[in-house]
Scaffold this motif. Structure first.
Motif, PDB file in Angstrom:
ATOM      1  N   PRO A 198       2.585 -11.147  -7.527  1.00 42.69           N
ATOM      2  CA  PRO A 198       2.998 -10.788  -6.156  1.00 42.69           C
ATOM      3  C   PRO A 198       3.309  -9.303  -6.019  1.00 42.69           C
ATOM      4  O   PRO A 198       2.922  -8.675  -5.035  1.00 42.69           O
ATOM      5  N   LEU A 199       3.973  -8.730  -7.025  1.00 41.05           N
ATOM      6  CA  LEU A 199       4.346  -7.317  -6.931  1.00 41.05           C
ATOM      7  C   LEU A 199       3.127  -6.419  -7.046  1.00 41.05           C
ATOM      8  O   LEU A 199       3.036  -5.399  -6.369  1.00 41.05           O
ATOM      9  N   ILE A 200       2.168  -6.796  -7.889  1.00 36.02           N
ATOM     10  CA  ILE A 200       0.964  -5.965  -8.033  1.00 36.02           C
ATOM     11  C   ILE A 200       0.179  -5.976  -6.725  1.00 36.02           C
ATOM     12  O   ILE A 200      -0.282  -4.933  -6.248  1.00 36.02           O
ATOM     13  N   VAL A 201       0.061  -7.175  -6.103  1.00 36.48           N
ATOM     14  CA  VAL A 201      -0.643  -7.269  -4.818  1.00 36.48           C
ATOM     15  C   VAL A 201       0.090  -6.424  -3.769  1.00 36.48           C
ATOM     16  O   VAL A 201      -0.508  -5.606  -3.060  1.00 36.48           O
ATOM     17  N   LEU A 202       1.402  -6.604  -3.687  1.00 36.57           N
ATOM     18  CA  LEU A 202       2.230  -5.836  -2.750  1.00 36.57           C
ATOM     19  C   LEU A 202       2.006  -4.339  -2.956  1.00 36.57           C
ATOM     20  O   LEU A 202       1.818  -3.572  -2.019  1.00 36.57           O
ATOM     21  N   PHE A 203       1.963  -3.957  -4.212  1.00 42.52           N
ATOM     22  CA  PHE A 203       1.823  -2.548  -4.562  1.00 42.52           C
ATOM     23  C   PHE A 203       0.452  -1.997  -4.177  1.00 42.52           C
ATOM     24  O   PHE A 203       0.334  -0.922  -3.607  1.00 42.52           O
ATOM     25  N   LEU A 204      -0.596  -2.771  -4.450  1.00 48.30           N
ATOM     26  CA  LEU A 204      -1.942  -2.285  -4.153  1.00 48.30           C
ATOM     27  C   LEU A 204      -2.144  -2.108  -2.648  1.00 48.30           C
ATOM     28  O   LEU A 204      -2.830  -1.198  -2.202  1.00 48.30           O
ATOM     29  N   PHE A 205      -1.519  -2.985  -1.847  1.00 48.49           N
ATOM     30  CA  PHE A 205      -1.708  -2.879  -0.409  1.00 48.49           C
ATOM     31  C   PHE A 205      -0.800  -1.835   0.229  1.00 48.49           C
ATOM     32  O   PHE A 205      -1.140  -1.251   1.242  1.00 48.49           O
ATOM     33  N   LEU A 206       0.356  -1.633  -0.341  1.00 44.91           N
ATOM     34  CA  LEU A 206       1.325  -0.723   0.283  1.00 44.91           C
ATOM     35  C   LEU A 206       1.604   0.479  -0.606  1.00 44.91           C
ATOM     36  O   LEU A 206       2.699   1.014  -0.628  1.00 44.91           O
ATOM     37  N   GLU A 207       0.575   0.920  -1.323  1.00 48.88           N
ATOM     38  CA  GLU A 207       0.749   1.948  -2.341  1.00 48.88           C
ATOM     39  C   GLU A 207       1.406   3.212  -1.799  1.00 48.88           C
ATOM     40  O   GLU A 207       2.283   3.794  -2.424  1.00 48.88           O
ATOM     41  N   LYS A 208       0.976   3.636  -0.583  1.00 49.92           N
ATOM     42  CA  LYS A 208       1.468   4.924  -0.098  1.00 49.92           C
ATOM     43  C   LYS A 208       2.986   4.900   0.122  1.00 49.92           C
ATOM     44  O   LYS A 208       3.647   5.907  -0.036  1.00 49.92           O
ATOM     45  N   TYR A 209       3.517   3.707   0.471  1.00 49.79           N
ATOM     46  CA  TYR A 209       4.965   3.633   0.672  1.00 49.79           C
ATOM     47  C   TYR A 209       5.701   3.765  -0.661  1.00 49.79           C
ATOM     48  O   TYR A 209       6.759   4.361  -0.745  1.00 49.79           O
ATOM     49  N   PHE A 210       5.108   3.171  -1.696  1.00 47.78           N
ATOM     50  CA  PHE A 210       5.716   3.301  -3.021  1.00 47.78           C
ATOM     51  C   PHE A 210       5.706   4.767  -3.447  1.00 47.78           C
ATOM     52  O   PHE A 210       6.687   5.298  -3.924  1.00 47.78           O
ATOM     53  N   ARG A 211       4.544   5.407  -3.248  1.00 48.49           N
ATOM     54  CA  ARG A 211       4.433   6.814  -3.637  1.00 48.49           C
ATOM     55  C   ARG A 211       5.445   7.659  -2.894  1.00 48.49           C
ATOM     56  O   ARG A 211       6.052   8.550  -3.447  1.00 48.49           O
ATOM     57  N   GLY A 212       5.591   7.353  -1.580  1.00 44.06           N
ATOM     58  CA  GLY A 212       6.506   8.134  -0.750  1.00 44.06           C
ATOM     59  C   GLY A 212       7.894   8.188  -1.340  1.00 44.06           C
ATOM     60  O   GLY A 212       8.584   9.191  -1.218  1.00 44.06           O
TER      61      GLY A 212
END
Lengths: 312, 305
Positions: free
Chosen positions: A289-303
């Motif tokens: 679930p976290l990997i999927v979440l991360f791949l779709f919302l990557e820019k927010y994580f990077r931010g």
């Protein structure tokens, strides 16, 4: 007067012509093959990173005998994935039910995530757009909690919980997870950059209440920042191990991390059959679930990829 | 300088200043949570560490007795020494590697760098518990694919969990978990260095290595020192990885393998909460002292802006 304007326009044009977001690499005068060698090194590190996850996915499809008896990085018959997945819904080890841990983790992560986002937004706004007595000192206090060891807070929390009856309580897990110095730092920076003070003053002149300004002006302007804080808290709670390990003694309250660790102890010490594939499949279902979440919302994580190892 | 305030409408400024109290209200919920879930427990832990609980006779004030016990515990200090050694190896290795990757991505001298940045960051989404579990299976003596690989390439029978190898093994696991996260932050920081500076350096005939080490590294140094802090504080609290490995190889991970394990095993394992609280306080003080020391050093060298 006119010369600064000129250079400004000129450099902007130059940047546009450059097109790429970095200096054209032929300018560096690199030796031939350098790019290839560096790409291969990165490829090797990518393999190092991906191999354990691939191993997890492959071995989630095996029986216990095949996990130990067949090559780790290739599939083997029989294809046991669905049996392993269905075992996640049963209490086969006596340690507890994986699905229940998954539900708990979702609950803790969602409630703590929303709560922490709201608290961070409120506090970030308070620090960014108001100057009140003690504001600086309090901000430094918040930031200094970044350096407080989680070990040194989790055990004391447990001691207090034992006094006030919060041991084995869901709130004992959720409420402390809402305290997020990084969240406040991010929201403060974000509001500073994207909510103009003039806009707030104008709304005040028009007679808007402080609550209304926050809800109708500040929150809509900071949505990307809010998403970042929400995601970081969700990941931090999802991955948290030490706090739930200390405050929960009932296995039906465990989040995934503590559940998996108790399962691993059973798998290693006990002779109960078929626990290892369940452990591996459980690990995969925890990570996906976290990997999927991360791949779709990557820019927010990077931010806001600032969340320190202090929360691990 | 003095012209700037004059350009702002006066009435507005003053009106603004009468509206400063809501700021205190906005921060109250978080400060309340902070007080209840961090400050109160910390104070209570100090209080608890000054007590001793006996099965017969109950709890009584015992002064510094618990602290003396912790400070005289060879096991506790061995754990402290171990995490210091661990931090001294793992933190520079992680950040150094992360900087080299980030600098290569930033200069655009690697193909498919977007793909690599995404892949490197993935372990951030993997809980430490799962990371340690995967690596335990991969390295398991006799069966793990990596243990077999080591045998295959002529390293012989390597026991990654032996008491000599366990610390390097944990370094590799933590490197796997945190390198990509550090790459992401350093990369973001490098991106904010204006391109014109790089272009000017190239005009002056600077080589790529010089540009990266002499020009860009100093400009992202504040970010790197911050990462140093965060990584070090994390390393000194090392807990999850050894506690999971302990399930596979109990004899290599002792009671006080790290200070955090010492705290946990003393308090929860042996049920001596007072001694555990004292150990937790000592650990916090050690980390606090190291942070303050580094901070003071940095300030004296003028690196803190």
């Amino acid at each position: 007067m006119s010369s600064p304007a000129h250079t400004g326009r000129g450099s902007r044009r130059a940047r546009k012509q450059g097109a790429a977001d970095h200096v054209p690499i032929h300018l560096y005068g690199l030796r031939r093959g350098t790019v290839t060698v560096l790409t291969l090194i990165c490829g090797a590190f990518a393999a190092f990173v991906l191999a354990p996850i691939a191993w997890l996915a492959i071995n989630a499809t095996k029986t216990q005998a095949n996990v130990y008896g067949t090559p780790g990085f290739w599939f083997a018959r029989p294809f046991h994935l669905f049996q392993n997945l269905s075992a996640l819904g049963r209490n086969i080890s006596g340690a507890g039910v994986y699905l229940q841990w998954l539900g708990n983790t979702l609950l803790y992560a969602a409630v703590a995530g929303l709560g922490s986002t709201l608290l961070s937004a409120l506090a970030g706004y308070g620090f960014a757009r108001f100057r009140f007595r003690g504001a600086n000192a309090l901000f430094y206090l918040v930031m200094s909690t970044l350096l407080v060891p989680i070990t040194s807070v989790a055990l004391p929390l447990f001691l207090v919980y034992a006094r006030v009856g919060l041991v084995n309580s869901v709130w004992g897990m959720i409420l402390p997870s809402m305290v997020s110095p990084v969240g406040i730092y991010l929201m403060r920076t974000y509001i500073d950059a994207s909510v103009p003070a003039d806009l707030i003053n104008a709304a005040r002149m028009d007679g808007a209440s402080e609550t209304r300004i926050f809800v109708q002006i500040v929150l809509p302007l900071t949505v990307p920042g809010l998403v970042t804080v929400l995601l970081l808290t969700v990941v931090a709670v999802w991955n948290n191990y030490f706090l739930p390990l200390i405050i929960f003694s009932r296995s039906r309250l465990y989040p995934l991390t503590v559940g998996l660790s108790s399962l691993s102890r059973q798998a290693e010490t006990g002779s109960k059959a078929e626990l290892v594939p369940v452990l591996i499949t459980g690990g995969l279902v925890t990570v996906l679930p976290l990997i999927v979440l991360f791949l779709f919302l990557e820019k927010y994580f990077r931010g806001g990829a600032l969340q320190g190892s202090t929360t691990g | 300088m003095t012209h700037i305030p004059a350009s702002r409408p006066r009435g507005l400024g003053r009106r603004g200043s009468t509206r400063q109290w809501p700021g205190a209200v906005f921060i109250t919920p978080h400060m309340l949570a902070l007080a209840l879930f961090m400050l109160v427990p910390t104070v209570y832990a100090v209080y608890d560490s000054l007590q001793t609980t006996r099965l017969i006779g109950g709890t009584h004030f015992s002064g510094m007795a618990n602290y003396r016990a912790v400070l005289h515990s060879a096991e506790f200090w061995e754990g402290v020494r171990r995490v210091l050694l661990f931090a001294a190896v793992q933190v520079p290795l992680t950040i150094g590697l992360a900087f080299l990757f980030a600098a290569a991505f930033d200069a655009g001298i690697v193909k498919y760098s977007r793909f690599f940045r995404t892949v490197f960051f993935l372990p951030f989404a993997v809980p430490g518990v799962v990371a340690a579990l995967m690596w335990s299976f991969l390295l398991l003596p006799g069966f793990g694919p990596y243990a077999k690989l080591a045998d295959g390439i002529g390293l012989g029978h390597v026991d990654f969990f032996s008491s000599r190898m366990i610390l390097p093994t944990i370094v590799v696991i933590v490197l796997w978990e945190w390198t990509g996260y550090n790459v992401t932050i350093i990369y973001t920081s490098l991106k904010s260095v204006p391109q014109q500076i790089t272009e000017a350096a190239i005009m002056d005939g600077a080589r790529l290595g010089t540009i990266i080490l002499r020009l860009k590294l100093p400009m992202v140094w504040p970010t790197i020192t911050m990462l140093f802090f965060l990584n070090t504080v994390g390393a000194l609290q090392l807990f999850t990885e050894p506690s999971i490995l302990a399930a596979f190889q109990p004899q290599s991970v002792s009671f006080g393998f790290t200070p955090s394990l010492y705290v946990y095993n003393t308090a929860v394992g042996s049920g001596d909460y007072n001694l555990g609280a004292a150990a937790a306080v000592v650990l916090a003080l050690i980390i606090g002292a190291l942070s303050l020391g580094a901070f003071a050093l940095r300030r004296r060298r003028g690196e803190f802006a």
